[in-house]
Design a protein around this motif. Structure first.
Motif, mmCIF file in Angstrom:
data_model
loop_
_atom_site.group_PDB
_atom_site.id
_atom_site.type_symbol
_atom_site.label_atom_id
_atom_site.label_comp_id
_atom_site.label_asym_id
_atom_site.label_seq_id
_atom_site.Cartn_x
_atom_site.Cartn_y
_atom_site.Cartn_z
ATOM 1 N N ALA A 62 0.993 -1.263 -0.240
ATOM 2 C CA ALA A 62 0.343 -0.184 -0.122
ATOM 3 C C ALA A 62 0.860 1.287 -0.089
ATOM 4 O O ALA A 62 1.713 1.677 0.727
ATOM 5 C CB ALA A 62 -0.493 0.204 1.092
ATOM 6 N N ASP A 63 0.355 2.895 -0.753
ATOM 7 C CA ASP A 63 0.791 3.664 -0.391
ATOM 8 C C ASP A 63 0.800 4.618 0.360
ATOM 9 O O ASP A 63 1.066 6.005 0.765
ATOM 10 C CB ASP A 63 1.761 4.098 -2.019
ATOM 11 C CG ASP A 63 -0.011 4.395 -2.707
ATOM 12 O OD1 ASP A 63 -1.016 4.927 -1.867
ATOM 13 O OD2 ASP A 63 0.211 4.778 -4.543
ATOM 14 N N GLY A 64 -0.884 4.200 0.670
ATOM 15 C CA GLY A 64 -1.371 5.235 1.687
ATOM 16 C C GLY A 64 -2.169 6.799 1.113
ATOM 17 O O GLY A 64 -2.690 7.192 0.995
ATOM 18 N N ASP A 65 -1.738 6.562 -0.651
ATOM 19 C CA ASP A 65 -2.450 7.136 -1.553
ATOM 20 C C ASP A 65 -3.686 6.491 -2.421
ATOM 21 O O ASP A 65 -4.514 6.762 -2.328
ATOM 22 C CB ASP A 65 -1.821 7.895 -2.262
ATOM 23 C CG ASP A 65 -2.120 9.154 -3.265
ATOM 24 O OD1 ASP A 65 -3.136 9.998 -2.776
ATOM 25 O OD2 ASP A 65 -0.956 9.499 -3.631
ATOM 26 N N LYS A 66 -3.425 5.702 -3.615
ATOM 27 C CA LYS A 66 -3.995 5.551 -4.877
ATOM 28 C C LYS A 66 -4.168 3.923 -4.058
ATOM 29 O O LYS A 66 -4.822 3.444 -4.051
ATOM 30 C CB LYS A 66 -3.475 5.012 -5.441
ATOM 31 C CG LYS A 66 -3.992 5.575 -6.945
ATOM 32 C CD LYS A 66 -3.358 5.942 -8.590
ATOM 33 C CE LYS A 66 -2.655 3.962 -8.585
ATOM 34 N NZ LYS A 66 -2.193 3.955 -9.821
ATOM 35 N N ARG A 67 -3.402 3.391 -3.580
ATOM 36 C CA ARG A 67 -3.719 2.036 -2.655
ATOM 37 C C ARG A 67 -3.415 2.397 -0.962
ATOM 38 O O ARG A 67 -2.518 2.538 0.099
ATOM 39 C CB ARG A 67 -2.261 1.340 -2.998
ATOM 40 C CG ARG A 67 -2.268 1.036 -4.439
ATOM 41 C CD ARG A 67 -2.941 -0.866 -4.502
ATOM 42 N NE ARG A 67 -3.841 -1.101 -5.416
ATOM 43 C CZ ARG A 67 -5.017 -1.477 -5.898
ATOM 44 N NH1 ARG A 67 -6.085 -1.381 -4.965
ATOM 45 N NH2 ARG A 67 -5.369 -1.447 -6.764
ATOM 46 N N LYS A 68 -5.025 2.590 -0.653
ATOM 47 C CA LYS A 68 -5.074 2.378 1.342
ATOM 48 C C LYS A 68 -5.173 1.344 2.173
ATOM 49 O O LYS A 68 -4.650 0.632 1.203
ATOM 50 C CB LYS A 68 -6.786 3.432 1.381
ATOM 51 C CG LYS A 68 -6.957 4.263 0.622
ATOM 52 C CD LYS A 68 -6.155 5.522 0.826
ATOM 53 C CE LYS A 68 -7.213 7.003 0.842
ATOM 54 N NZ LYS A 68 -6.011 8.068 -0.076
ATOM 55 N N PHE A 69 -4.740 1.388 2.671
ATOM 56 C CA PHE A 69 -4.357 0.634 3.770
ATOM 57 C C PHE A 69 -5.437 -0.947 4.124
ATOM 58 O O PHE A 69 -5.536 -1.849 3.701
ATOM 59 C CB PHE A 69 -4.020 0.896 4.960
ATOM 60 C CG PHE A 69 -3.597 -0.173 6.195
ATOM 61 C CD1 PHE A 69 -2.121 -0.838 6.572
ATOM 62 C CD2 PHE A 69 -4.960 -1.320 6.333
ATOM 63 C CE1 PHE A 69 -2.712 -1.785 7.170
ATOM 64 C CE2 PHE A 69 -4.675 -2.073 7.848
ATOM 65 C CZ PHE A 69 -3.570 -2.709 8.103
ATOM 66 N N ASP A 70 -6.840 -0.551 3.842
ATOM 67 C CA ASP A 70 -7.908 -1.002 3.587
ATOM 68 C C ASP A 70 -7.787 -1.593 2.425
ATOM 69 O O ASP A 70 -8.454 -2.879 2.506
ATOM 70 C CB ASP A 70 -8.811 -0.691 4.372
ATOM 71 C CG ASP A 70 -8.943 0.211 5.689
ATOM 72 O OD1 ASP A 70 -8.545 -0.939 6.423
ATOM 73 O OD2 ASP A 70 -9.536 0.855 5.914
ATOM 74 N N GLN A 71 -7.197 -1.033 1.451
ATOM 75 C CA GLN A 71 -7.393 -1.444 -0.029
ATOM 76 C C GLN A 71 -5.749 -1.957 -0.665
ATOM 77 O O GLN A 71 -5.655 -1.946 -1.603
ATOM 78 C CB GLN A 71 -7.990 -0.612 -1.119
ATOM 79 C CG GLN A 71 -9.618 -0.558 -0.935
ATOM 80 C CD GLN A 71 -10.020 -1.727 -0.994
ATOM 81 O OE1 GLN A 71 -10.728 -1.857 -2.503
ATOM 82 N NE2 GLN A 71 -11.114 -1.949 0.154
ATOM 83 N N PRO A 72 -4.771 -2.951 -0.037
ATOM 84 C CA PRO A 72 -3.967 -2.757 -0.598
ATOM 85 C C PRO A 72 -3.988 -3.973 -1.688
ATOM 86 O O PRO A 72 -4.450 -4.888 -2.114
ATOM 87 C CB PRO A 72 -3.124 -4.015 0.653
ATOM 88 C CG PRO A 72 -4.399 -4.729 1.127
ATOM 89 C CD PRO A 72 -5.486 -4.004 1.165
#
Length: 102
Positions: free
Chosen positions: A39-49
């Motif tokens: 996850a990158d915390g931007d496009k790929r959030k923690f909840d949607q790795p």
């Protein structure tokens, strides 16, 4: 550096295949010997790795202790922490590149 370094939680990776080619992300889960959750915390959030094949990633030497500590304590990490870890790593890479260029 060994032949096949083991991916670790909190480790920064560079994506080498797919839509996010040449972007950085953080390992937030190791599924098995082939697949990681990033996850990158931007496009790929923690909840949607993103589930990513390890062959499509370049493991970096940096491991974000903030991310590791947060995952160990709560089993989660904030997207802000992921972005911070990646930005900190990117800044250190830029600084290194500038020092080599001087």
């Amino acid at each position: 550096m060994s032949d096949s370094p083991k991916p670790q939680l909190g480790q920064i990776v560079k994506i080498t295949r797919g839509r996010d080619n040449n972007k950085y992300a953080v390992i937030i889960g190791v599924l098995d010997s082939r697949f990681l959750l990033i996850a990158d915390g931007d496009k790929r959030k923690f909840d949607q790795p993103k589930k990513k094949n390890i062959l499509h990633l370049q493991l970096q030497d940096a491991i974000s202790m903030e991310v590791v500590d947060s995952l160990k304590e709560t089993g989660r990490v904030t997207n802000g922490k992921l972005r911070f870890a990646i930005n900190k790593f990117a800044d250190s890479q830029q600084t290194e590149a500038q020092e080599k260029g001087d």
